[in-house]
Design an enzyme around this catalytic site. Structure first.
Site, PDB file in Angstrom:
ATOM      1  N   CYS A  22       0.755  -1.139   0.509  1.00 32.21           N
ATOM      2  CA  CYS A  22      -0.143  -0.078   0.051  1.00 32.21           C
ATOM      3  C   CYS A  22       1.305   1.036   0.175  1.00 32.21           C
ATOM      4  O   CYS A  22       1.665   1.297   0.591  1.00 32.21           O
ATOM      5  CB  CYS A  22      -1.040   0.430   1.165  1.00 32.21           C
ATOM      6  SG  CYS A  22      -1.925  -1.648   1.630  1.00 32.21           S
ATOM      7  N   GLY A  48       2.187  -0.188  -5.076  1.00 32.40           N
ATOM      8  CA  GLY A  48      -0.115  -0.675  -4.947  1.00 32.40           C
ATOM      9  C   GLY A  48       0.021  -0.342  -6.202  1.00 32.40           C
ATOM     10  O   GLY A  48      -0.959   0.437  -6.741  1.00 32.40           O
ATOM     11  N   ASN A 127      -1.622   1.749   5.877  1.00 26.12           N
ATOM     12  CA  ASN A 127       0.074   1.189   5.616  1.00 26.12           C
ATOM     13  C   ASN A 127       0.753   0.285   6.031  1.00 26.12           C
ATOM     14  O   ASN A 127       0.935   1.318   6.768  1.00 26.12           O
ATOM     15  CB  ASN A 127       1.034   1.838   4.270  1.00 26.12           C
ATOM     16  CG  ASN A 127       1.261   1.194   4.283  1.00 26.12           C
ATOM     17  OD1 ASN A 127       2.798   2.063   3.632  1.00 26.12           O
ATOM     18  ND2 ASN A 127       2.188  -0.329   3.280  1.00 26.12           N
ATOM     19  N   GLY A 128       0.992  -0.996   5.819  1.00 25.95           N
ATOM     20  CA  GLY A 128       1.075  -1.897   6.563  1.00 25.95           C
ATOM     21  C   GLY A 128       0.487  -2.862   7.001  1.00 25.95           C
ATOM     22  O   GLY A 128      -0.542  -3.411   6.140  1.00 25.95           O
ATOM     23  N   TYR A 267      14.314  -1.881  -1.983  1.00 24.27           N
ATOM     24  CA  TYR A 267      14.121  -2.236  -3.451  1.00 24.27           C
ATOM     25  C   TYR A 267      12.606  -1.487  -3.311  1.00 24.27           C
ATOM     26  O   TYR A 267      12.212  -0.669  -4.099  1.00 24.27           O
ATOM     27  CB  TYR A 267      13.852  -3.089  -3.073  1.00 24.27           C
ATOM     28  CG  TYR A 267      12.322  -3.796  -4.527  1.00 24.27           C
ATOM     29  CD1 TYR A 267      12.667  -3.476  -5.759  1.00 24.27           C
ATOM     30  CD2 TYR A 267      11.480  -4.502  -4.112  1.00 24.27           C
ATOM     31  CE1 TYR A 267      11.285  -3.778  -6.692  1.00 24.27           C
ATOM     32  CE2 TYR A 267      10.581  -4.560  -4.953  1.00 24.27           C
ATOM     33  CZ  TYR A 267      10.878  -4.618  -6.746  1.00 24.27           C
ATOM     34  OH  TYR A 267       9.077  -4.475  -7.037  1.00 24.27           O
TER      35      TYR A 267
END
Ligand code: SF4
Length: 491
Positions: A22, A48, A127-128, A267
């Site tokens: 996300c 995402g 997000n997570g 990354y």
């Protein structure tokens, strides 16, 4: 943000990379905030690609939302869509969905989620990943909550609904104190933009200033696109509540030693973002330099596996003095269009996306630099393509340590047994990939490259590195209960 209906399933379209699940973005205090949010989400699209959503609030028209599958640019550029989300306050979310959640009915899983409370509405974008979500969901359902989606993030809204606090930020604090795992949350009420990071600060979240207003974003690259000035990172364990009056800061959780995701440096984050005061690009170049020191090899060319291996390959070339070359060219217009869930087409997918620059490669000893090896299927294919183009030798150099453990903090990972490094030693992986040599950066080398001169502190690591070390900073409660995983420390 994980779909609880199918926990820890690898994506059938998996192209052999770990995937951030996300990105979140929010803006307050500017006219047509949703347009800024759409631009921000576009800059966060790498976090995402499956779906995106925006919720806005307008003093006259109240709360409105738009949720769509597909790229931000294909949905949130249309005037018809954008005029449905008016107002000076908006938040948005891009998601990468796991298998089975995409389809006609799964639009309900697309965030931001919205809840109507006695004191007014609130929307959240997360997000997570919540590692005790199954437990919480069970408890909430038993007590009468009716869930609308299969996402773990919805637990936050229901926990807020059960709180006795008198305002939304206090209810959020109550809710998030019950949540274990990783969360960077952007939320909004009618008048407030709220940002929160979990006590370990696993996922990023930054604050920016845009005109007279403010922005919250997963990464700084999304502030740049709207012309916002980067102010600071939201601290691990911090909640900021932003109104027309300015920014208020709270620390509602018990303080813990931060454990930011080290893979963001390798990354996930975009190379033009700033993390922890460091340019992601420069960190990746430093990783390449470390790799060249740790794993030198005599060769003619250093080539990146584009695009994510590029800064590390440049670093490797600069340190080793071996010329850098674009030995593999990436087709920028590939998208996901051709990828079908069969092994045969998936393998073809690599050729659709990457092509060898034969004129450069023929007769050469080539060092290929990639960011990671997950299942190894892409690495094998790339090696074949390089040999087909007439390379004399192929040496893989990997800008992260072997990925031997799944992530439970908001990254889509194959099951442990599908990770090449979970079942093979480095030498066995080299033999499996049939390359002349294969070396990964060491965990200490990676820590040095991200700015920790002394390397990793074994007794209190400075980052989350669980996918390399198997040492999870938060026990993944749900998955342990399901019996799908046995931790190193429990062996
Ligand atoms: S397990 Fe790996 S990918 Fe997940 S948060 Fe930790 S370092 Fe990042």
């Amino acid at each position: 943000m994980r779909d609880q209906s199918e926990p820890f399933l690898s994506h059938p379209f998996d192209d052999d990379k770990l995937k951030e699940e996300c990105g979140v973005f929010g803006v307050i205090g500017v006219a047509d905030a949703a347009n800024f949010v759409a631009l921000g989400l576009h800059a966060l699209q790498h976090r995402g690609q499956e779906a995106g959503g925006i919720v806005s609030h307008d003093p006259v028209q109240g709360f409105n939302s738009a949720r769509r599958f597909g790229y931000v640019r294909d949905n949130f550029t249309s005037e018809d869509v954008m005029k449905t989300v008016p107002g000076p306050l908006a938040i948005g979310h891009v998601r990468y969905s796991t298998a089975g959640s995409k389809g006609a009915t799964a639009i309900r899983d697309v965030q931001p989620f919205f809840g109507e409370f006695a004191m007014g509405g609130a929307a959240i974008a997360h997000n997570g990943n919540i590692v005790n979500a199954n437990e919480l969901r069970r408890e909430l359902i038993e007590r009468g909550s009716i869930f609308q989606s299969s996402s773990d993030s919805e637990c936050i809204i229901h926990l807020m609904a059960r709180s006795y606090q008198k305002n939304i930020p206090e209810r959020m604090k109550d809710a998030l104190r019950r949540v274990e795992g990783a969360f960077s949350v952007v939320a909004m009420t009618r008048t407030k933009l709220i940002g929160v990071r979990d006590p370990l600060g696993v996922r990023p979240l930054v604050l920016g200033k845009v005109g007279d207003g403010w922005a919250l974003s997963s990464e700084t690259c999304a502030l740049d696109i709207i012309g916002a000035e980067f102010v600071r990172e939201i601290e691990p364990g911090e909640m900021v509540v932003i109104t027309d009056e300015g920014v208020e800061s709270f620390h509602p959780f018990e303080a813990r030693k931060p454990r930011f995701c080290i893979f963001e440096h390798v990354y996930f984050s975009r190379p033009d973002s700033i993390l922890g005061g460091r340019s992601v690009y420069e960190t990746r170049e430093a990783i390449g330099r470390e790799l060249a020191k740790e794993a030198p090899v005599d060769a003619d060319l250093v080539c990146p596996v584009p695009d994510s291996g590029t800064p590390a390959a440049i670093g490797y070339s600069l340190e080793s003095g071996i010329p850098y070359a674009m030995g593999i060219i990436r087709n920028q217009y590939m998208g996901r269009t051709f990828i079908e869930p069969t092994e045969q087409i998936r393998n073809m997918g690599v050729r659709l996306k990457l092509n060898v620059n034969r004129a450069l490669i023929e007769g050469k000893r080539v060092i290929l630099v990639d960011d990671s090896v997950v299942r190894g299927t892409t690495s094998r294919k790339i090696k074949e393509m390089i040999l087909d183009a007439g390379a004399r030798e192929v040496h893989f150099r990997i800008a992260s340590p072997p990925t031997a453990w799944p992530c439970f903090y908001g990254v889509d990972t194959p099951q442990r047994e599908k990770l090449l490094a979970a079942t093979m030693s480095e030498d066995e992986m080299r033999a499996h990939l049939q390359v002349d040599s294969l070396r990964f950066i060491s965990l200490d080398g990676l820590y040095r490259a991200v700015g920790e001169a002394e390397g990793r502190k074994a007794d209190c690591p400075q980052y989350c590195d669980a996918c390399f070390s198997g040492e999870y900073p938060v026990r993944p409660t749900d998955v342990l209960k399901s019996g799908q995983l046995r931790l190193k420390e429990d062996a």
